[in-house]
Design an enzyme around this catalytic site. Structure first.
Site, short mmCIF file in Angstrom:
data_model
loop_
_atom_site.label_atom_id
_atom_site.label_comp_id
_atom_site.label_asym_id
_atom_site.label_seq_id
_atom_site.Cartn_x
_atom_site.Cartn_y
_atom_site.Cartn_z
N LYS A 265 -13.59 -58.96 -42.00
CA LYS A 265 -13.22 -58.33 -43.32
C LYS A 265 -12.11 -58.50 -44.24
O LYS A 265 -10.81 -58.17 -43.67
CB LYS A 265 -13.31 -57.11 -43.48
N LYS A 277 -12.35 -44.82 -55.37
CA LYS A 277 -12.06 -43.80 -54.49
C LYS A 277 -10.99 -42.40 -54.88
O LYS A 277 -9.73 -43.60 -55.78
CB LYS A 277 -10.78 -44.69 -53.20
N ASP A 288 -6.65 -52.69 -45.72
CA ASP A 288 -8.30 -54.12 -45.50
C ASP A 288 -9.11 -54.64 -45.15
O ASP A 288 -10.05 -55.78 -45.71
CB ASP A 288 -9.05 -52.87 -46.42
N ASP A 347 -18.52 -49.01 -53.27
CA ASP A 347 -16.90 -48.75 -52.05
C ASP A 347 -17.50 -49.13 -51.29
O ASP A 347 -16.78 -49.36 -49.73
CB ASP A 347 -16.94 -47.00 -52.23
N GLU A 349 -18.45 -52.36 -49.49
CA GLU A 349 -18.16 -53.83 -50.12
C GLU A 349 -18.08 -54.15 -48.79
O GLU A 349 -18.83 -55.31 -48.86
CB GLU A 349 -16.83 -53.96 -50.54
N ARG A 351 -19.06 -54.56 -46.33
CA ARG A 351 -20.65 -55.52 -45.23
C ARG A 351 -21.38 -56.42 -46.20
O ARG A 351 -21.75 -57.15 -45.90
CB ARG A 351 -21.18 -54.06 -45.64
N1 BES Z 1 -12.20 -49.93 -45.96
C1 BES Z 1 -13.40 -48.89 -46.53
C2 BES Z 1 -13.40 -47.79 -45.25
C3 BES Z 1 -11.63 -47.05 -44.48
C4 BES Z 1 -11.83 -45.86 -44.68
C5 BES Z 1 -10.71 -48.37 -43.80
C6 BES Z 1 -10.55 -45.15 -44.44
C7 BES Z 1 -10.28 -47.11 -43.95
C8 BES Z 1 -9.48 -46.49 -43.67
C9 BES Z 1 -14.90 -49.20 -46.51
O1 BES Z 1 -15.08 -50.06 -47.74
C10 BES Z 1 -15.08 -48.15 -47.43
O2 BES Z 1 -14.68 -47.41 -48.84
N2 BES Z 1 -16.35 -46.84 -46.85
C11 BES Z 1 -16.94 -45.53 -46.61
C12 BES Z 1 -18.87 -46.13 -47.06
C13 BES Z 1 -18.95 -45.82 -47.46
C14 BES Z 1 -18.90 -45.88 -49.66
C15 BES Z 1 -20.85 -45.43 -47.21
C16 BES Z 1 -16.05 -44.97 -46.33
O3 BES Z 1 -16.31 -44.95 -45.54
O4 BES Z 1 -16.32 -43.59 -47.18
ZN ZN Z 2 -13.04 -51.31 -47.70
MN MN Z 3 -15.21 -49.33 -49.33
#
Ligand code: BES
Ligand code: ZN
Ligand code: MN
Length: 501
Positions: A265, A277, A288, A347, A349, A351
């Site tokens: 990713k 966020k 990321d 968010d 994104e 996947r």
């Molecule tokens: N990049 C984030 C995940 C992340 C969170 C990485 C904290 C490192 C530290 C990812 O894109 C994300 O925002 N995931 C969301 C998914 C949710 C919207 C289903 C999450 O984990 O809140």
């Molecule tokens: Zn992310």
């Molecule tokens: Mn995200």
């Protein structure tokens, strides 16, 4: 900026005997806690009884007991070194794990920050682990410091690894190559999003790939649009800095050998998009692209170490921004290959760009597919900041987890329960990108990705959301910021596949 200096690994020399003159070098000596509760020098064919006696005497006087991670600096007048650094391994035992050696070396390197030259006997326990620990423990990232705050002391420049094993030279090169790859991944993660955006990231991937003879292909935004990469285009369209898809090929295999696809990713910054966020800690999202950085470093390492297998890295890169051109919650996009997805949360994104990359990678008919990403905050909730979660096909997932535990990155196998797929039903498209439930977020992401893996491909998804980026204090050979996880896991799996199929 595509030739940013980054970290320069020290040079490593192997020797089977203690140097007669060692200039200003510091000698690193591993010690363990003996039955008498005193620090005892470990595995040392290089020092005579008098030198060992002098070091152990000094340690006793200083109250050092050889506990794990304990470092003690001492002067040993009979030795040709400016000083000795004893590093503790813990309670004395017959054998030490590679990871114990690697961590001790990392702790020693951090304690010796500012020392230009070290001689170590930790390498008698495990050459590659000692070299990796020393290089990674001395890693620093100073590309963005002006003379105002640039480090005043010189970085570690020279490691002399003392070792008697026949394979010591090969192992030292291997350790140097592995640590250099991890440092490359760290450099990429530590480069701020102002300076590392998709086009720049792609250029750096190209430069790294070409330096070791990889075939490099890059799709720009027009190529992505034309090729039908709806996930990468959808995520990237909120940014003024357009997305990329990079492919790096190491053609090292024969007709009989296995083919491996790597996917990482590469979100160069994740604001969340329109599903934005919260401000607190949003800057952590500079990490990321940690999966992409690890995958790029790993395929470069595979080429450098001339692994006799084919390895193809497919790396989607985009910046997830909110803007008038950004995708909206509720939009539907068509992934590469035709599956439609309702984007309920912009968010989620990662996947979306990964699904395109997985389908593309499967067109090459790989035997194995390893994908890694900073995919979910739920990884951290489930496993904490240092333990990656591995999901995928049962046997290969377990192989990746076992291998990762052996090399000290400690990934843990997690399930992909079938019933979670029901939560990804959409009222308008084939799939939704998030479930309505608060539970098992890491597994739900894995279940989403599974929909895009071709039948017959053994696959593993490694969620490194927290392990890729250390927001706490330094420990072992890991400093603050980018960690380079899971480069060593992926490389060890590739070595295993090259050897055992
Ligand atoms: N990049 C984030 C995940 C992340 C969170 C990485 C904290 C490192 C530290 C990812 O894109 C994300 O925002 N995931 C969301 C998914 C949710 C919207 C289903 C999450 O984990 O809140
Ligand atoms: Zn992310
Ligand atoms: Mn995200």
């Amino acid at each position: 900026m595509s030739t940013a200096p980054g970290y320069q690994s020290p040079t490593v020399t192997v020797s089977a005997s203690l140097p007669k003159r060692a200039g200003g070098s510091v000698l690193i000596v591993p010690v363990a806690t003996g039955d008498d509760d005193q620090a005892r020098v470990v595995a040392n064919p290089f020092l005579d009884a008098a030198a060992v006696g002098e070091i152990e005497g000094a340690l006793k006087a200083l109250g050092a007991k050889g506990g794990a991670d304990q470092t003690t600096r001492a002067v040993a007048a009979s030795l040709p070194f400016a000083s000795v650094l004893a590093v503790g391994l813990g309670k004395a035992r017959e054998e030490w794990s590679q990871e114990a050696v690697r961590r001790a070396a990392g702790v020693a390197a951090r304690a010796l920050s500012g020392t230009e030259s070290v001689v170590t006997t930790l390498s008698e326990l495990d050459v590659a682990a000692a070299v990796e620990g020393l290089i990674l423990g001395s890693y620093r990232f100073a590309d963005f410091r002006s003379t105002k705050t640039a480090p005043k002391d010189a970085p570690l420049a020279k490691i002399t690894a003392l070792a008697t094993a026949k394979s010591a030279k090969t192992e030292a090169v291997r350790g140097t190559d592995v640590a250099t790859a991890v440092a490359t991944a760290r450099d990429l993660v530590n480069t701020p999003p102002s300076h590392l955006f998709p086009d720049e990231f792609a250029k750096r991937a190209r430069a790294l790939g070409e330096s070791v003879g990889l075939r490099v292909e890059i799709l720009d935004e027009k190529g992505l649009e034309k090729g039908g990469y709806g996930g990468i285009v959808g995520v990237g369209k909120g940014s003024s800095r357009p997305p990329r898809l990079v492919r790096l090929t190491h053609a090292g295999g024969s007709r009989k050998s296995k083919k491996v696809a790597l996917i990482g990713k590469g979100i160069t910054f994740d604001t969340g998009g329109i599903s934005i966020k919260p401000a607190a800690n949003m800057h952590h999202m500079t990490s990321d692209m940690g999966g992409a950085a690890a995958v790029i470093a790993t395929v470069v390492l595979a080429a450098k170490q001339q692994l006799p297998i084919d390895v193809v890295a497919t790396v989607p890169m985009a910046e997830n921004m909110p803007s008038a051109t950004a995708q909206r919650p509720g939009d539907v996009l068509t992934q590469y290959g035709g599956i439609t997805v309702e984007v309920l949360n912009t968010d989620a994104e990662g996947r979306l760009i990964l699904a395109d990359a997985i389908v593309r990678a499967c067109e090459d008919d790989p035997d194995y597919l390893i994908e890694t990403s900073t995919l979910t905050g739920a990884q951290t909730v489930a496993l904490g900041s240092r333990t990656p979660g591995v999901m995928g096909s049962d046997a290969f997932r377990d192989r990746v987890a076992t291998t990762s535990q052996a090399i000290g990155e400690n990934a843990w196998a997690m399930p992909l329960p079938d019933e979670l797929k029901d939560d990804l039903k959409s009222t308008v498209a084939d799939l939704a990108n998030v479930s309505g439930s608060r539970y098992a977020g890491m597994l739900v992401a894995g279940v989403f990705l599974r929909e895009f893996v071709a039948d017959g491909v053994q696959w593993a998804h490694i969620d490194v959301a927290a392990p890729a980026y250390n927001t706490g204090g330094p420990w072992g050979y890991t400093g603050k910021g980018g960690t380079g996880v899971p480069v060593r896991t992926m490389f060890a799996v590739l070595e295993d596949i090259a050897k055992n199929g």
